[in-house]
Design an enzyme around this catalytic site. Structure first.
Site, short mmCIF file in Angstrom:
data_model
loop_
_atom_site.label_atom_id
_atom_site.label_comp_id
_atom_site.label_asym_id
_atom_site.label_seq_id
_atom_site.Cartn_x
_atom_site.Cartn_y
_atom_site.Cartn_z
N LYS A 100 -2.47 -0.44 2.70
CA LYS A 100 -3.85 -0.88 2.91
C LYS A 100 -3.88 -2.30 3.49
O LYS A 100 -4.85 -2.69 4.12
CB LYS A 100 -4.65 -0.80 1.62
CG LYS A 100 -4.11 -1.66 0.51
CD LYS A 100 -5.08 -1.73 -0.65
CE LYS A 100 -4.59 -2.69 -1.71
NZ LYS A 100 -3.54 -2.16 -2.55
N LYS A 159 6.93 -9.50 -3.18
CA LYS A 159 5.66 -10.18 -3.39
C LYS A 159 5.81 -11.68 -3.61
O LYS A 159 4.85 -12.44 -3.46
CB LYS A 159 4.92 -9.56 -4.59
CG LYS A 159 4.57 -8.11 -4.32
CD LYS A 159 3.20 -7.72 -4.80
CE LYS A 159 2.71 -6.49 -4.06
NZ LYS A 159 2.20 -5.44 -4.87
N LYS A 170 5.85 2.17 5.39
CA LYS A 170 4.93 3.08 4.71
C LYS A 170 3.48 2.69 4.99
O LYS A 170 3.18 1.53 5.31
CB LYS A 170 5.23 3.14 3.21
CG LYS A 170 4.82 1.95 2.41
CD LYS A 170 4.92 2.29 0.93
CE LYS A 170 4.29 1.17 0.13
NZ LYS A 170 4.21 1.44 -1.29
#
Ligand code: TRP
Length: 337
Positions: A206, A115, A203
């Site tokens: 969203k 991140k 994976k």
């Protein structure tokens, strides 16, 4: 009584990966164990504000709990549902654990690295995320923390912090079980990780732009089945579970097993020797669309008030347990007599 605990962030509408990886396993565990265990299901709203929130946080929080109810969670007195920010002890213990955690170990967390990488600035909340998570777990002496594979590193960090704290200040914390044993407890052979339908090496997420990559829980069922039909497979022409060489086909087998609550091995055997990917997709598409139809119907029947009343009793309970544990910690480190 032992405690099972899990949380899921309410930053947006959830997708099939959350549903099959967290909501469903946790619901099944809760229904199986809640006679003999405390089952804490909370919404980590303080963890939400470290990053963007799609939509309205309050609405998302209520919807997240409705997801569990629609998935079949059977409520009883041992099930405790609460919002993290309504239990101030989480933030307070987080601070104390900040003084036990090292910069080095927090910097090694993959989630933080991913991140923060390439960004000019990254907020301290993202860095501290796993320490708050440790507080979430340790306040309730939770031994079992069913969670997606991407969070395993945070469980290991929690174990390290608890062990270090106990070593320095006395046996205050229950150390949660190792991730390998968490997986056994959850009854899955490995961490569950539903893949992106178009790029099955990754994976399901969203944040992926392509609509056909993911199935959202509010997708129209027929549309969801179409997404399965357009899923990426491979050119090997055999239906086999092999995440490395055939991630697309393996993902479909995994989805089929989880939705129908069948052992993965049985589903693999059903399809052994089959070669037609189209047939497999058709079957999985039907499973997904049937599941969504039932789920969405139930979701529509649950009122906000039902959720708020669960929060009320859950937060009463959580505040009692967490405040008592915090006081033990405060005494141990010398903040209280
Ligand atoms: N990090 C989890 C997620 O990605 C949410 C979470 C926060 C959590 N604190 C936790 C999960 C404690 C289990 C235990 O959704």
């Amino acid at each position: 009584m032992k405690t099972i605990l899990t949380g899921i962030r309410a930053n947006s509408e959830l997708h099939l990966g959350h549903y099959l990886g967290v909501i469903i396993p946790m619901t099944r565990l809760a229904n199986k164990y809640s006679k003999d265990y405390n089952v804490n299901i909370f919404v980590p709203d303080l963890h939400s504000i470290v990053s963007e929130i799609d939509g309205d946080l309050q609405k998302n929080i209520v919807r997240t709990i409705k997801y569990y109810l629609a998935a079949g969670l059977e409520i009883n007195d041992n099930i405790h549902i609460y919002r993290q920010s309504y239990i101030p002890a989480h933030s307070e213990l987080c601070w104390i654990l900040n003084c036990v955690a090292t910069m080095g170990e927090a910097s090694r967390m993959t989630q933080y690295k991913e991140k923060s990488e390439g960004r000019e600035s990254c907020n301290v909340g993202i860095f501290d995320y796993p320490v708050l998570m440790a507080a979430d777990i340790l306040l309730y002496s939770a031994e079992y923390v069913p969670i997606g594979e991407d969070q395993f590193q945070h469980i290991e960090l929690t174990r390290n912090l608890a062990t270090r704290f106990n070593h320095k200040y006395g046996e205050i914390f229950t150390v949660p079980v190792k991730t390998a044993d968490q997986v056994k407890f959850m009854g899955v052979s490995d961490g569950i990780r539903i893949r992106d339908l178009l790029n099955p090496e990754k994976k399901m997420s969203k944040s992926t732009k392509a609509e056909n990559s993911k199935i959202m829980l509010d997708d129209e069922p027929a549309r969801a089945a179409k997404k399965i039909m357009s899923a990426t497979t491979d050119s090997l022409g055999k239906i086999k579970f092999d995440m490395f060489n055939q991630p697309g086909v393996s993902n479909l087998l995994q989805i089929e097993a989880l939705i129908n609550d069948r052992p993965l091995q049985d589903v693999i055997s059903d399809w052994a020797g089959e070669t037609r990917y189209g047939e497999l997709k058709k079957k999985v598409g039907e499973s997904v669309s049937t599941m969504l139809t039932g789920f969405q119907k139930k979701l529509g029947e649950i009122s906000d008030d039902e959720v708020f009343s669960l929060f009320q009793s859950g937060e009463d309970y959580a505040n009692k347990v967490a405040t008592a544990k915090l006081l033990e910690v405060q005494r141990a480190v010398g903040l209280r007599d």
